[in-house]
Design an enzyme around this catalytic site. Structure first.
Site, PDB file in Angstrom:
ATOM      1  N   SER A 310       0.826  -1.199   0.000  1.00 61.13           N
ATOM      2  CA  SER A 310       0.000   0.000   0.000  1.00 61.13           C
ATOM      3  C   SER A 310       0.861   1.250   0.000  1.00 61.13           C
ATOM      4  O   SER A 310       1.908   1.305   0.659  1.00 61.13           O
ATOM      5  CB  SER A 310      -0.913   0.006   1.235  1.00 61.13           C
ATOM      6  N   ASP A 311       0.424   2.249  -0.761  1.00 60.63           N
ATOM      7  CA  ASP A 311       1.060   3.549  -0.604  1.00 60.63           C
ATOM      8  C   ASP A 311       0.517   4.184   0.678  1.00 60.63           C
ATOM      9  O   ASP A 311      -0.382   3.648   1.324  1.00 60.63           O
ATOM     10  CB  ASP A 311       0.838   4.439  -1.832  1.00 60.63           C
ATOM     11  N   LYS A 312       1.054   5.321   1.037  1.00 57.99           N
ATOM     12  CA  LYS A 312       0.696   5.936   2.313  1.00 57.99           C
ATOM     13  C   LYS A 312      -0.357   7.017   2.157  1.00 57.99           C
ATOM     14  O   LYS A 312      -1.461   6.928   2.705  1.00 57.99           O
ATOM     15  CB  LYS A 312       1.948   6.534   2.974  1.00 57.99           C
ATOM     16  N   THR A 315      -4.360   6.724   1.369  1.00 54.49           N
ATOM     17  CA  THR A 315      -4.836   5.348   1.530  1.00 54.49           C
ATOM     18  C   THR A 315      -4.799   4.962   2.998  1.00 54.49           C
ATOM     19  O   THR A 315      -5.810   4.579   3.584  1.00 54.49           O
ATOM     20  CB  THR A 315      -3.975   4.384   0.704  1.00 54.49           C
ATOM     21  N   THR A 619      -1.404  -1.105  -4.492  1.00 54.01           N
ATOM     22  CA  THR A 619      -2.187   0.114  -4.674  1.00 54.01           C
ATOM     23  C   THR A 619      -1.314   1.185  -5.324  1.00 54.01           C
ATOM     24  O   THR A 619      -0.098   1.200  -5.148  1.00 54.01           O
ATOM     25  CB  THR A 619      -2.714   0.647  -3.329  1.00 54.01           C
TER      26      THR A 619
END
Length: 880
Positions: A310-312, A315, A619
């Site tokens: 996951s990106d930060k 998200t 993501t």
């Protein structure tokens, strides 16, 4: 920034009516008639047709007519199912629309790409999919991928300074961007010259819309599985016919009709349709959880993932950057109040030792810093009235405009005072943005970006004592202290140029003005979502371009990483890459936080995880994320802030950008796969029971327990509605408390094989015992078959209800949780009972009304199956 006026909203609406929506005609969905004809294009249907032909040939007209009726009813049911799934998928696709930024009434607006009209002033940026044909007015470092039009694999540089003849080939029109192409780099502004079918893409719309869509791998696997089952059944029937010939006493016509009827009743020809319905239901349920499916297979694939990268920003965090602290180069810091675009002030900051610094003496330096943040900026902020603000653009840029307001600066006044000569747009590879402005015949370069980049460019810093040589160690300590507290830190620098020149080349010998610490709060539901993933056997890693200290602080808050867990940086990956793949794999294996990661390095991380055996979901929101998303098993694009390129590369889109929505999607994906397992178990066990019943009867010298027509009727009544209704089963609960299934796990795995052998075997043995007992009790053959058929229908009803869960008791599942099944079961029973009283139909089926005591006797036998199902589930619950 002062924008050209562009069209007014009224003009745009008039042109939209005149030219129509900016879209190409979609391929026409097949109509009901085509869908109906498709239902007959199957090897299984061909067998039924042969059966009908054979029936008519040997004078069994009622049987032949009944088989034709079954064909028509099956085709009608399949048509309705496929049409409903088609409508559902079409409605969900319409939820995923492209967007475009245009200037209207003098202000930037983000609108639906279908609302773009000729004459609009269009703004393009890296990652955008060009919505229409555009004549450029201004282009800065613009490069466009036109491969889908020209076949040229290299991105084409665009410029307004090049004179292009009117009859120039498409590939040489450097001053024009075309609909459907992708901006890979830079920024531009241009006038829309064509939309919809009038575009260059529109001229080849027929070819584009005719592209064949590949069938999902799951459906291919299911079809292969169905053929394998069909082959196994064919072998079993061939062995049964050979046994009948050896035993004797069966006519050729009986054996022929029995073989065909048994084959059709046992082959799960309804499985592909039931799976399509299950996946379509999954699409709809995921849409309710803000997950839009672009590729049908992603419904099931998301439930299989074992690792989420996951990106930060946006998200795991809320994507609402707010300036919280300002730190000047000599260490003096100030607090900023207010959140988002709401009101606030810049105030003195308590240093913790009882002393604080007033704002007044440092106001000029604060405003100089904020002036650079405002001019090196591509966003828009304007008062919309009623204490609300209208804004558009990058969240960091907007945060600087809000900060300027808090310091009492006029944004429009700054742009009027300092005329922009050149803009250096933000690109992730550069990690900075800049603006070259002219002020009273003097040129100033304003730059903002990552502290590491600007510290490397700066030779001086602005302090209370004036411009002095920079103290790199002190400034780095300030920056790292802020980053370790979880702030996103943006540095700002300025330089006066002796003469105008290219801005990028002039980014040296800068003067550092200070740093702004911004906070993007963690989403309140993100921590729980990460915990749910971990409980479900799914690992989560955060991959970001932020500073390692910032990334680690947020990862600790989310419980993705512990206080002592390492953070892998882009530099670490480069060093490992030089040593070989095994060193990359060793570095990635145990890491859960990756910071200062470049686009291609994100793909390296994904590939390493896949080599380790993980089924990876990724993501992303930018063009730089597309390679990793495309390489991953499942690509997930952000719907709010995602670029068109990211959405095109994705298998599914999260409309609210929340990590928790991804986890909800994983859960629904597991529900879909569980329902597929239930349908498979139901159909195969039913078919196995019929074959076993016939084998036992032939081995013991009994007559055929059911006629061919009765077998066809059983297939229609026992499975026709109940298998599809089972696909509507909601989640049982606890889907995320189990380990994900192995990606390569076959559909017909050990648990289903066990279910088929035990439950299907029990149905076959009980039906045989009942048929033998009825004959022994003096019932004639027709009545014995009549009662055996009723028993098999009851078996189908009870089996469908028990198939709602592999482990939970039927008595612990709410009846109305699946109203479709609750309707399908009694309907199947009532249809069969009703057929006994319908003249003609009862004659064809060779059945007649039975008494209540006979029905109750068959129900009592059927309840033995219920007891066995419950015992089997209890055993599974105990053994795990």
């Amino acid at each position: 920034m002062a924008f050209p006026t562009g069209l007014t909203q009224e003009e745009a609406e008039n042109r939209l009516r005149q030219y129509g929506p900016n879209r190409l005609p979609e391929p026409k969905a097949p109509g009901l008639a085509v869908l109906f004809i498709r239902q007959f294009l199957s090897p299984f249907i061909y067998i039924l047709m042969i059966a009908a032909a054979v029936s008519f040939a040997i004078g069994q007209v009622p049987s032949g007519a009944f088989i034709v009726a079954v064909l028509l009813i099956n085709a009608l049911i399949g048509t309705v199912q496929e049409h409903a799934a088609q409508k559902s998928a079409s409605a969900l696709r319409k939820m995923v629309r492209g967007s475009a930024r245009v200037i209207r009434d003098g202000r930037p607006h983000t609108i639906d790409s279908e609302a773009v009209v000729p004459g609009d002033l269009l703004l393009l940026a890296s990652g955008d999919k060009v919505p229409s044909d555009v004549k450029l007015r201004d282009a800065q470092n613009l490069a466009v991928d036109e491969s889908m039009l020209t076949g040229e694999s290299v991105a084409v540089s665009k410029s307004v300074a090049v004179a292009v003849p009117a009859d120039a080939p498409l590939a040489e029109r450097r001053d024009t961007c075309f609909a459907g192409t992708v901006v890979t780099h830079g920024r531009a502004e241009g006038e829309v010259i064509a939309t919809g079918l009038a575009t260059e893409l529109g001229s080849i719309a027929g070819e584009v819309s005719a592209r064949r869509v590949s069938e999902p791998p799951l459906m291919i696997r299911v079809r292969r599985f169905t053929y394998q089952v069909a082959a196994g059944i064919a072998v079993a029937i061939a062995a049964l016919v050979a046994l009948m010939l050896a035993v004797g006493g069966y006519s050729t016509s009986e054996m022929a009709l029995m073989a065909i009827g048994l084959a059709v009743s046992t082959i799960p020809e309804g499985l592909p349709a039931a799976l399509t319905v299950a996946l379509a239901i999954g699409m709809d349920r995921m849409a309710r959880h803000n997950v839009i499916i672009r590729k049908l297979i992603a419904v099931e694939a998301l439930g299989s993932c074992t690792f989420i990268c996951s990106d930060k920003t946006g998200t795991l965090t809320v994507n609402e950057m707010t300036a919280s602290r300002i730190v000047l180069p000599d260490g003096i810091s100030f607090a900023v109040t207010g959140a988002g675009i709401g009101p606030g002030t810049v105030e003195e900051h308590d240093t913790g030792n009882g002393a604080s610094v007033p704002v007044g003496p440092h106001l000029d330096r604060l405003r100089a810093l904020c002036t650079t943040g405002t001019l090196a900026n591509e966003s828009h902020l304007d008062y919309a009235g009623r204490e609300t603000w209208d804004f558009d653009g990058d969240i960091v840029d907007v945060a600087f405009l809000v900060l300027a307001k808090k310091l009492g600066l006029s944004i429009s006044g700054l742009h009027a005072e300092q005329d922009r000569v050149e803009l250096v747009p933000y690109e992730s590879e550069r990690a900075l943005s800049g603006s070259l402005t002219r002020w009273s015949e003097r040129h100033f370069l304003h730059v903002k970006g990552s502290p590491e980049k600007l510290l490397a460019m700066s030779t001086h810093m602005q302090t209370a004592a004036g411009r002095v040589p920079i103290d790199h160690a002190a400034v780095t300590a300030q920056f790292e202290g802020l980053a370790s507290d979880g702030y996103r830190v943006i540095a700002l620098a300025r330089r006066e140029l002796p003469e105008r020149g290219p801005a990028l080349r002039a980014m040296e010998e800068m003067t550092l003005l200070g740093m702004v610490a911004m906070i993007d709060p963690i989403r309140p539901e993100a921590r729980e979502a990460v915990d749910r993933c971990r409980a479900g056997g799914i690992e989560v890693a955060m991959i970001t371009g932020d500073h390692p200290a910032t990334a680690h602080a947020i990862a600790r808050d989310l419980d993705i990483a512990g206080p002592d867990d390492p953070v892998v940086t882009g530099s670490d990956l480069k060093a490992a890459e030089a040593k070989g793949l095994e060193h990359i794999d060793a570095l990635v294996r145990d890491a859960r936080v990756f910071a200062r990661i470049e686009p291609l390095q994100k793909q390296q991380i994904v590939e390493s995880l896949m080599r380790a055996g993980h089924f990876v979901a990724v993501t992303g929101d930018g063009v730089n994320d597309a390679p990793a998303m495309h390489r991953a098993n499942v690509g997930i694009a952000m719907g709010k802030r995602g670029t068109d390129v990211a959405k095109e590369a994705a298998d599914l889109i999260i409309t609210d950008d929340k990590f928790s929505s991804i986890v909800d999607g994983v859960e629904q994906g597991r529900v879909v796969y569980n329902n597929i397992r239930k349908v498979v178990g139901l159909l195969i066990a039913t078919g196995f029971s019929a074959i076993l019943l016939f084998f036992l009867c032939v081995l013991t010298g009994l007559p055929m327990p059911l006629t061919a027509v009765q077998l066809l009727w059983l297939n229609l009544v026992a499975n026709g509605l109940q298998d599809v209704a089972l696909a509507f089963e909601p989640k049982e609960g606890g889907e995320l408390s189990k380990r994900p299934r192995r990606p390569g796990e076959p559909i017909f795995e050990r648990r289903i094989v066990e279910h088929v052998l035990i439950i299907g075997g029990a149905m076959g043995v009980l039906a045989y015992a009942t048929f033998e007992a009825l004959l022994a009790m003096g019932y004639d053959l027709d009545m014995a078959r009549n009662l055996t058929l009723m028993l098999m229908v009851l078996f189908g009803n009870i089996h469908a209800l028990c198939s709602r869960s592999e482990t939970r008791s039927i008595f612990r599942i709410p009846l109305l949780a699946n109203p479709f099944l609750m309707l399908a079961v009694p309907i199947a029973q009532l249809v069969h009972i009703g057929s006994m009283y319908v003249p003609g139909l009862s004659d064809v089926l060779a059945i007649q009304p039975i008494g209540w005591h006979e029905w109750a006797s068959m129900l009592a036998v059927a309840l033995v199956l219920l007891a066995l199902e419950e015992a089997h589930k209890a055993w599974h619950r105990r053994t795990g």
